[in-house]
Structures are given as C-alpha cells and as structure tokens.
Design a protein around this motif. Structure first.
Motif, PDB file in Angstrom:
ATOM      1  N   UNK A   6     -15.884  90.968 -36.566  1.00 47.38           N
ATOM      2  CA  UNK A   6     -15.548  92.357 -36.249  1.00 47.38           C
ATOM      3  C   UNK A   6     -16.236  92.760 -34.945  1.00 47.38           C
ATOM      4  N   UNK A   7     -15.459  93.397 -34.054  1.00 52.15           N
ATOM      5  CA  UNK A   7     -15.964  93.811 -32.752  1.00 52.15           C
ATOM      6  C   UNK A   7     -15.670  95.284 -32.512  1.00 52.15           C
ATOM      7  N   UNK A   8     -16.583  95.936 -31.813  1.00 55.13           N
ATOM      8  CA  UNK A   8     -16.352  97.277 -31.271  1.00 55.13           C
ATOM      9  C   UNK A   8     -15.934  97.057 -29.826  1.00 55.13           C
ATOM     10  N   UNK A   9     -14.775  97.594 -29.442  1.00 53.91           N
ATOM     11  CA  UNK A   9     -14.223  97.311 -28.115  1.00 53.91           C
ATOM     12  C   UNK A   9     -14.073  98.577 -27.288  1.00 53.91           C
ATOM     13  N   UNK A  10     -13.994  98.374 -25.963  1.00 54.40           N
ATOM     14  CA  UNK A  10     -13.722  99.506 -25.078  1.00 54.40           C
ATOM     15  C   UNK A  10     -12.264  99.929 -25.239  1.00 54.40           C
ATOM     16  N   UNK A  11     -11.883 101.001 -24.582  1.00 54.62           N
ATOM     17  CA  UNK A  11     -10.510 101.489 -24.667  1.00 54.62           C
ATOM     18  C   UNK A  11      -9.554 100.425 -24.151  1.00 54.62           C
ATOM     19  N   UNK A  12      -8.460 100.260 -24.849  1.00 48.75           N
ATOM     20  CA  UNK A  12      -7.518  99.191 -24.533  1.00 48.75           C
ATOM     21  C   UNK A  12      -6.222  99.735 -23.973  1.00 48.75           C
ATOM     22  N   UNK A  13      -5.583  98.925 -23.163  1.00 45.93           N
ATOM     23  CA  UNK A  13      -4.276  99.244 -22.603  1.00 45.93           C
ATOM     24  C   UNK A  13      -3.269  98.241 -23.155  1.00 45.93           C
ATOM     25  N   UNK A  14      -2.033  98.650 -23.222  1.00 49.88           N
ATOM     26  CA  UNK A  14      -0.980  97.756 -23.726  1.00 49.88           C
ATOM     27  C   UNK A  14      -0.917  96.454 -22.919  1.00 49.88           C
ATOM     28  N   UNK A  15      -1.156  96.534 -21.615  1.00 48.19           N
ATOM     29  CA  UNK A  15      -1.094  95.329 -20.780  1.00 48.19           C
ATOM     30  C   UNK A  15      -2.206  94.361 -21.153  1.00 48.19           C
ATOM     31  N   UNK A  16      -3.389  94.887 -21.527  1.00 43.40           N
ATOM     32  CA  UNK A  16      -4.480  94.017 -21.972  1.00 43.40           C
ATOM     33  C   UNK A  16      -4.070  93.257 -23.227  1.00 43.40           C
ATOM     34  N   UNK A  17      -3.373  93.926 -24.119  1.00 44.79           N
ATOM     35  CA  UNK A  17      -3.010  93.326 -25.399  1.00 44.79           C
ATOM     36  C   UNK A  17      -2.018  92.180 -25.249  1.00 44.79           C
ATOM     37  N   UNK A  18      -1.099  92.288 -24.307  1.00 45.31           N
ATOM     38  CA  UNK A  18      -0.122  91.221 -24.102  1.00 45.31           C
ATOM     39  C   UNK A  18      -0.823  89.935 -23.676  1.00 45.31           C
ATOM     40  N   UNK A  19      -1.731  90.036 -22.727  1.00 46.66           N
ATOM     41  CA  UNK A  19      -2.479  88.872 -22.266  1.00 46.66           C
ATOM     42  C   UNK A  19      -3.372  88.333 -23.372  1.00 46.66           C
ATOM     43  N   UNK A  20      -4.062  89.227 -24.068  1.00 41.56           N
ATOM     44  CA  UNK A  20      -4.943  88.814 -25.155  1.00 41.56           C
ATOM     45  C   UNK A  20      -4.169  88.085 -26.244  1.00 41.56           C
ATOM     46  N   UNK A  21      -3.032  88.590 -26.594  1.00 36.68           N
ATOM     47  CA  UNK A  21      -2.209  87.964 -27.632  1.00 36.68           C
ATOM     48  C   UNK A  21      -1.862  86.528 -27.265  1.00 36.68           C
ATOM     49  N   UNK A  22      -1.500  86.299 -26.012  1.00 32.13           N
ATOM     50  CA  UNK A  22      -1.177  84.945 -25.558  1.00 32.13           C
ATOM     51  C   UNK A  22      -2.384  84.023 -25.674  1.00 32.13           C
ATOM     52  N   UNK A  25      -3.166  83.248 -29.354  1.00 32.19           N
ATOM     53  CA  UNK A  25      -2.149  82.403 -29.976  1.00 32.19           C
ATOM     54  C   UNK A  25      -2.315  80.925 -29.633  1.00 32.19           C
ATOM     55  N   UNK A  26      -2.879  80.614 -28.476  1.00 29.34           N
ATOM     56  CA  UNK A  26      -3.050  79.214 -28.094  1.00 29.34           C
ATOM     57  C   UNK A  26      -4.369  78.635 -28.591  1.00 29.34           C
ATOM     58  N   UNK A  27      -5.218  79.470 -29.157  1.00 32.01           N
ATOM     59  CA  UNK A  27      -6.517  79.000 -29.636  1.00 32.01           C
ATOM     60  C   UNK A  27      -6.431  78.674 -31.125  1.00 32.01           C
ATOM     61  N   UNK A  28      -6.617  77.425 -31.463  1.00 36.85           N
ATOM     62  CA  UNK A  28      -6.509  76.990 -32.859  1.00 36.85           C
ATOM     63  C   UNK A  28      -7.624  77.544 -33.743  1.00 36.85           C
ATOM     64  N   UNK A  29      -8.693  78.058 -33.137  1.00 34.92           N
ATOM     65  CA  UNK A  29      -9.795  78.616 -33.892  1.00 34.92           C
ATOM     66  C   UNK A  29      -9.559  80.043 -34.359  1.00 34.92           C
ATOM     67  N   UNK A  30      -8.423  80.619 -33.931  1.00 38.66           N
ATOM     68  CA  UNK A  30      -8.088  81.996 -34.308  1.00 38.66           C
ATOM     69  C   UNK A  30      -6.879  81.967 -35.225  1.00 38.66           C
ATOM     70  N   UNK A  31      -7.074  82.439 -36.444  1.00 45.14           N
ATOM     71  CA  UNK A  31      -5.956  82.513 -37.381  1.00 45.14           C
ATOM     72  C   UNK A  31      -5.142  83.783 -37.136  1.00 45.14           C
TER      73      UNK A  31
END
Length: 72
Positions: A6-22, A25-31
C-alpha cells in the motif's frame, strides 16, 4: 508468495496512469494494481507476486508519481 503493498501517492493525472498501467502489465512481479481516487491520500495498492515496495516506488517515480509505502 502474494503480498499486498500500500502506497500514499501524489495527485495523479490520467496520462500518468496510462504509462503506469503499461509498466505494471509487463512486470511479472505485479499481479494487479489499483488507485483509490476517493481517498484524500490517493492510495495505490499492489498485489505483489515477488516485487518489492522499493521496486514499485521506482516504477511509480518513472511515471512522475511519487509515493511512500505505508507500513502494514
């Protein structure tokens, strides 16, 4: 072994989320990962399958998302 991080994060933008999602998704350590935008602290939770909190922090930082892992 699965673990929930669990993390406390700064304010996020939709553009940040698209990159983060990618990146997650490529990291096998993240379910899975999820942001709670209704929480005032922008909580980000990750179901980990071997990845550490520090590694998640690095991924978040690469997307201009700065976060602090919260203790159990």
């Amino acid at each position: 072994m699965e673990e929930i991080l669990i993390f406390k994060a700064n304010t996020l933008q939709e553009t940040d989320l698209a990159t983060l999602s990618q990146l997650l998704n490529i990291n096998r350590g993240v379910k899975s990962g999820n942001f709670d935008f209704l929480d005032c602290d922008n909580i980000f939770s990750v179901v980990s399958n071997g990845i550490t909190g520090d590694e998640i922090g690095t991924i978040l930082a690469s997307c201009n998302i700065y976060a602090k892992e919260l203790p159990d």
